[in-house]
Design an enzyme around this catalytic site. Structure first.
Site, PDB file in Angstrom:
ATOM      1  N   LYS A  94     -20.100  -8.696  -3.046  1.00 52.13           N
ATOM      2  CA  LYS A  94     -18.641  -8.752  -2.990  1.00 52.13           C
ATOM      3  C   LYS A  94     -18.223 -10.118  -3.518  1.00 52.13           C
ATOM      4  CE  LYS A  94     -15.292  -6.016  -1.269  1.00 52.13           C
ATOM      5  NZ  LYS A  94     -15.221  -4.554  -1.338  1.00 52.13           N
ATOM      6  N   GLY A 194      -1.454   0.160   7.452  1.00 50.93           N
ATOM      7  CA  GLY A 194      -1.698  -0.283   6.089  1.00 50.93           C
ATOM      8  C   GLY A 194      -1.311   0.800   5.112  1.00 50.93           C
ATOM      9  N   GLY A 196      -1.207   0.556   1.636  1.00 48.19           N
ATOM     10  CA  GLY A 196      -1.587   0.239   0.260  1.00 48.19           C
ATOM     11  C   GLY A 196      -1.996   1.500  -0.475  1.00 48.19           C
ATOM     12  N   VAL A 198      -4.878   3.051  -0.854  1.00 53.99           N
ATOM     13  CA  VAL A 198      -5.715   3.974  -0.091  1.00 53.99           C
ATOM     14  C   VAL A 198      -4.915   4.579   1.064  1.00 53.99           C
ATOM     15  CG1 VAL A 198      -7.788   4.223   1.317  1.00 53.99           C
ATOM     16  CG2 VAL A 198      -7.835   2.767  -0.718  1.00 53.99           C
TER      17      VAL A 198
END
Length: 367
Positions: A94, A194, A196, A198
């Site tokens: 990552k 959340g 976003g 996704v």
């Protein structure tokens, strides 16, 4: 002679890399800096036993460099187990770029980061993540082949978020079957934290099935937009973790299951897209088990994105990517069954299966 005196509260930072709890046997950590573009980035390569380390690049306004290092270490470790449990011949890596993606990111910065990725000669392959986009991956592709998630126009698989969301949806349905006796989500109260890329796609799947969706996000404008588009209810309670829902779906940043939140939870299932949802895997995984809350391990059910970009490496099409992602449903049920049979947490069960695949490969290559 001057003797440096280290304060007690700074002792934990004497060994800021190898001494980090989240270091967890990383193979390599690369610090990238470019004064001209303002780039400050860290690449974490956790494990390459199964193949090159693949994982997205996150751009975030971290409070400090210590926070950024901890994040990249936790995220890259998670990618190792995500690829392993998904049957992919990939290791875990990552990257994080320190900065506000809305204010600090420039094409020159992203290109320079791509050049740093190229110096690793394919040991690390990057992709998009929070704060980066498909367009950014196209810029990186101009300077290195070691990138996935590039645009469809350039021969890539495009934005992996929809496939990630589909995998989370499959994992959530499997969790519902195990916990409630049916994988039907119509009428189930689900809180998605959340909104976003996704989170929004997950909300779309849920609302189409008839789930009663509530949403929460620190971005008020984004939350209002998603609410209007899908008819989702905006959560207005004082504490999102105490929401009276059947399923809690964390789809923002990690570590939302922690000492401060875990006793407030009323949901009977946790299944979301965020990475590293458990602040402490052993402690909080055990508490959830004792409370009768079923946890769908994040690195298992959010693997759709990496399954999707893996197509660019091995050459299968989008239909095959979706088929493999749909199989997350079956794998999730297998994890739950193993956890029950052995009296361990679902997180431990998933980790054990992933680690066994890595250990088996080590034995094969050692012969």
């Amino acid at each position: 002679m001057i003797t440096e005196v280290i304060k007690a509260n700074e002792l934990s930072k004497v060994d800021p890399v190898f001494g980090q709890a989240s270091f967890n046997d990383h193979e390599q950590i690369v610090f990238c800096h470019d004064k001209d573009t303002g780039l400050k980035a860290i690449i974490g390569i956790h494990n390459t036993v199964l193949g090159p380390a693949l994982g997205g690049t996150r751009m975030w306004k971290y409070a400090n460099e210590w926070e950024a290092l901890n994040d990249v270490l936790r995220l890259s470790r998670g990618m190792t187990y995500k690829s392993a449990i998904s049957g992919l011949n990939l290791g875990g890596g990552k990257a994080v770029i320190i900065g506000d993606s809305k204010l600090d990111k420039t094409p020159e910065m992203i290109t320079r980061f791509g050049q740093f990725v190229h110096t690793l000669s394919g040991k690390y392959i990057t992709a998009e993540d929070v704060g980066t986009t498909t367009a950014d991956m196209d810029l990186i592709r101009d300077v290195t082949p070691h990138v996935t998630g590039i645009s469809v126009e350039r021969g890539g698989s495009g934005n992996p978020s929809p496939v990630t969301a589909y995998g989370v949806y499959m994992g959530m349905k499997a969790a519902a079957l195990h916990q409630f006796g049916s994988d039907k989500l119509d009428g189930k109260k689900v809180l998605v934290q959340g909104t976003g890329h996704v989170g929004e796609t997950l909300i779309d799947y849920l609302t189409k099935e008839g789930a009663l969706v509530q949403i929460s996000d620190i971005n008020e404008a984004r939350m209002q937009e998603v609410s209007a588009k899908y008819g989702a209810t905006i959560y207005t309670g004082e504490d999102v973790y105490a929401a009276d829902v059947d399923i809690y779906a964390p789809c923002a940043l990690g570590a939302t299951i922690n000492d401060a939140t875990i006793d407030k939870l009323k949901a009977k299932v946790i299944a979301g897209a965020a990475n590293n949802q458990l602040a402490n895997e052993l402690v909080h995984g055990k508490i959830l088990q004792e409370k009768g809350i079923l946890y769908a391990p994040d690195f298992l059910i959010n693997a759709g994105g990496i399954i999707n970009v893996y197509a660019e490496i091995v050459g299968y099409d989008s239909a095959e990517a979706m088929r493999r992602t749909e199989n997350i449903y079956n794998t999730t049920l297998e994890i739950f069954a193993l956890a029950e049979a052995q009296g361990i947490t679902t997180q431990q069960a998933a980790m054990a299966i992933a680690q066994k695949r890595i250990d088996d490969r080590k034995k094969e290559t050692a012969k």
